[in-house]
Design an enzyme around this catalytic site. Structure first.
Site, PDB file in Angstrom:
ATOM      1  N   ASN A 205      -9.625  -5.920   3.861  1.00 24.20           N
ATOM      2  CA  ASN A 205      -8.558  -6.644   3.168  1.00 24.20           C
ATOM      3  C   ASN A 205      -8.253  -5.918   1.860  1.00 24.20           C
ATOM      4  O   ASN A 205      -9.090  -5.894   0.952  1.00 24.20           O
ATOM      5  CB  ASN A 205      -8.985  -8.084   2.886  1.00 24.20           C
ATOM      6  CG  ASN A 205      -9.141  -8.890   4.157  1.00 24.20           C
ATOM      7  OD1 ASN A 205      -8.194  -9.080   4.902  1.00 24.20           O
ATOM      8  ND2 ASN A 205     -10.354  -9.360   4.415  1.00 24.20           N
TER       9      ASN A 205
ATOM     10  N   ILE B 172       0.837  -1.203   0.000  1.00 22.41           N
ATOM     11  CA  ILE B 172       0.000   0.000   0.000  1.00 22.41           C
ATOM     12  C   ILE B 172       0.867   1.246   0.000  1.00 22.41           C
ATOM     13  O   ILE B 172       0.571   2.234  -0.679  1.00 22.41           O
ATOM     14  CB  ILE B 172      -0.954   0.001   1.211  1.00 22.41           C
ATOM     15  CG1 ILE B 172      -1.849  -1.248   1.213  1.00 22.41           C
ATOM     16  CG2 ILE B 172      -1.830   1.259   1.197  1.00 22.41           C
ATOM     17  CD1 ILE B 172      -2.746  -1.360   2.431  1.00 22.41           C
TER      18      ILE B 172
ATOM     19  N   VAL C 212      -5.047 -14.237   0.746  1.00 21.93           N
ATOM     20  CA  VAL C 212      -5.669 -15.449   0.224  1.00 21.93           C
ATOM     21  C   VAL C 212      -5.509 -15.587  -1.293  1.00 21.93           C
ATOM     22  O   VAL C 212      -5.269 -16.689  -1.800  1.00 21.93           O
ATOM     23  CB  VAL C 212      -7.171 -15.508   0.622  1.00 21.93           C
ATOM     24  CG1 VAL C 212      -7.959 -14.353   0.005  1.00 21.93           C
ATOM     25  CG2 VAL C 212      -7.790 -16.837   0.222  1.00 21.93           C
TER      26      VAL C 212
ATOM     27  N   SER D 152      -6.203  -1.499  11.098  1.00 22.49           N
ATOM     28  CA  SER D 152      -6.860  -2.695  10.562  1.00 22.49           C
ATOM     29  C   SER D 152      -8.287  -2.774  11.065  1.00 22.49           C
ATOM     30  O   SER D 152      -8.550  -2.542  12.252  1.00 22.49           O
ATOM     31  CB  SER D 152      -6.079  -3.934  10.991  1.00 22.49           C
ATOM     32  OG  SER D 152      -6.802  -5.110  10.703  1.00 22.49           O
TER      33      SER D 152
ATOM     34  N   ASP E  36      14.838   1.499  10.147  1.00 21.78           N
ATOM     35  CA  ASP E  36      13.800   0.795  10.899  1.00 21.78           C
ATOM     36  C   ASP E  36      13.090   1.758  11.835  1.00 21.78           C
ATOM     37  O   ASP E  36      13.743   2.586  12.484  1.00 21.78           O
ATOM     38  CB  ASP E  36      14.457  -0.343  11.698  1.00 21.78           C
ATOM     39  CG  ASP E  36      13.471  -1.397  12.137  1.00 21.78           C
ATOM     40  OD1 ASP E  36      12.520  -1.042  12.870  1.00 21.78           O
ATOM     41  OD2 ASP E  36      13.653  -2.565  11.769  1.00 21.78           O
TER      42      ASP E  36
ATOM     43  N   ILE F  63      -7.689 -25.186   0.665  1.00 25.56           N
ATOM     44  CA  ILE F  63      -8.260 -23.972   1.233  1.00 25.56           C
ATOM     45  C   ILE F  63      -8.186 -24.057   2.751  1.00 25.56           C
ATOM     46  O   ILE F  63      -8.632 -25.056   3.341  1.00 25.56           O
ATOM     47  CB  ILE F  63      -9.723 -23.784   0.767  1.00 25.56           C
ATOM     48  CG1 ILE F  63      -9.761 -23.588  -0.757  1.00 25.56           C
ATOM     49  CG2 ILE F  63     -10.385 -22.612   1.482  1.00 25.56           C
ATOM     50  CD1 ILE F  63     -11.160 -23.508  -1.331  1.00 25.56           C
TER      51      ILE F  63
ATOM     52  N   GLY G 153      -9.261 -19.964   9.261  1.00 32.82           N
ATOM     53  CA  GLY G 153      -8.185 -20.493   8.438  1.00 32.82           C
ATOM     54  C   GLY G 153      -6.924 -20.716   9.233  1.00 32.82           C
ATOM     55  O   GLY G 153      -6.082 -21.534   8.879  1.00 32.82           O
TER      56      GLY G 153
ATOM     57  N   ALA H  73       4.495   1.490   7.992  1.00 35.58           N
ATOM     58  CA  ALA H  73       5.419   0.398   8.306  1.00 35.58           C
ATOM     59  C   ALA H  73       4.800  -0.501   9.374  1.00 35.58           C
ATOM     60  O   ALA H  73       4.229  -0.013  10.346  1.00 35.58           O
ATOM     61  CB  ALA H  73       6.747   0.968   8.806  1.00 35.58           C
TER      62      ALA H  73
ATOM     63  N   TYR I 284      -1.551  -9.247  16.535  1.00 33.19           N
ATOM     64  CA  TYR I 284      -1.504  -8.219  15.490  1.00 33.19           C
ATOM     65  C   TYR I 284      -2.644  -7.218  15.680  1.00 33.19           C
ATOM     66  O   TYR I 284      -2.431  -6.002  15.663  1.00 33.19           O
ATOM     67  CB  TYR I 284      -1.598  -8.866  14.110  1.00 33.19           C
ATOM     68  CG  TYR I 284      -1.745  -7.860  12.987  1.00 33.19           C
ATOM     69  CD1 TYR I 284      -0.643  -7.179  12.483  1.00 33.19           C
ATOM     70  CD2 TYR I 284      -2.994  -7.597  12.420  1.00 33.19           C
ATOM     71  CE1 TYR I 284      -0.776  -6.255  11.459  1.00 33.19           C
ATOM     72  CE2 TYR I 284      -3.140  -6.678  11.396  1.00 33.19           C
ATOM     73  CZ  TYR I 284      -2.024  -6.011  10.920  1.00 33.19           C
ATOM     74  OH  TYR I 284      -2.165  -5.083   9.914  1.00 33.19           O
TER      75      TYR I 284
END
Length: 320
Positions: free
Chosen positions: A179, A17, A189, A125, A61, A206, A276, A82, A150
């Protein structure tokens, strides 16, 4: 926040992105500095900008405070993109995830505070932060309930931005992404399906039961929405969901990818379970009413975005 013609820092600007964002910022005549440690990418997608002197690239960093601070001279706006972005790695190594995502955020905010840089846009997110939300579509007012380290790191980062805005007068925007898919992405995915089918075109494993249902958005729409929001915000701490109003199952994506690759008689198999992987959010659809009220809505349908991405994968890495 004014964007056009401003001097801006983009952390993670060589990534998926981030590199698309850099393209748009160059088009807006911004003076761009990119900070990236190149741990998961190269300068491939920003190299032309570097060669032409359109941007300055710093290999470094976000966990290194002195490096971060050295990038902030006369900066008016920071796009902090980042991150350690792999949910599964955050589960297997939560301390590493925290170090990059939370300590990295603290370094950014502290360096901004000490250098009087007042504006920050953060790539957060949606699904991982809301977790197993009861409200779908999920609005920004829904309380964060992350089910992965996360997601927790994104929630913690948002809280620090909120605190710095309140204590030190910063203006902050947290963009809670769905996503995001499209050219230059090497995870997720669709990339996983392409890699598996390239190796074995007659079968596809899957993860989970294939019934996971989520929202996906083309990266061009993502960047467009992100800049639209940035230009509208003037003060305080602000949160916006960014995603599509459509959602599709993993099974649907598998069939679309198989069709796009012109494959037939592909046998599907499943690892089983609603998730998943540990930390996977099986149902995710973000409410974008707040974004639409700001005068922006998606332009690309999910089917078209998936086809565009698969076409790029084939052009980049070869047909099956």
């Amino acid at each position: 926040m004014k964007v056009k013609g401003e001097k801006v820092l983009v952390t993670g600007g060589a990534g998926f992105i981030g590199s698309h964002l850099v393209d748009r910022l160059v088009d807006l005549s911004c003076d761009v500095i990119v900070l990236d440690n190149l741990s998961n990418t190269t300068t491939e997608y920003i190299q032309d900008h570097i060669d032409r002197g359109r941007i300055e690239f710093v290999k470094g960093d976000v966990r290194d405070f002195e490096t971060v601070e050295s990038c902030l001279d006369d900066i008016s706006l920071v796009f902090h993109f980042a991150a350690q972005y792999d949910v599964r790695r955050s589960v297997s190594d939560p301390v590493y995830d925290f170090d990059i995502n939370v300590n990295g955020m603290i370094n950014i905010l502290e360096a901004m505070r000490k250098n009087d840089v007042l504006n920050i846009v953060f790539a957060s997110s949606g699904g991982t932060l809301y977790g197993l939300a009861d409200a779908i579509p999920t609005p920004e007012t829904y309380p964060p309930q992350p089910i992965s380290p996360y997601g927790a790191s994104k929630a913690a980062s948002e809280m620090y931005i909120s605190a710095y805005c309140a204590c030190y007068g910063l203006c902050g925007v947290s963009l809670r992404y769905a996503n995001i898919i499209g050219p230059r992405s090497l995870h997720g995915v669709i990339f996983d399906f392409y890699q598996k089918l390239k190796k074995e075109p007659k079968s596809l494993e899957i993860l989970g039961d294939g019934k996971q249902k989520k929202s996906y958005m083309d990266v061009s729409d993502c960047v467009s929405a992100s800049l639209h929001i940035t230009e509208k915000i003037e003060r305080g701490f602000n949160i916006f969901n960014i995603g599509s109003e459509e959602w599709v199952t993993v099974n649907y994506i598998a069939k679309l990818v198989i069709n796009q690759l012109k494959l037939t008689n592909v046998e599907l198999s499943y690892t089983g379970g609603e998730q998943g992987w540990i930390g996977d959010v099986p149902l995710m659809l973000l409410s974008i009413s707040k974004l639409k009220d700001l005068g922006w809505k998606p332009t690309m349908r999910i089917d078209a975005a998936i086809r565009r991405y698969v076409k790029w994968l084939v052009e980049k890495y070869g047909s099956l």
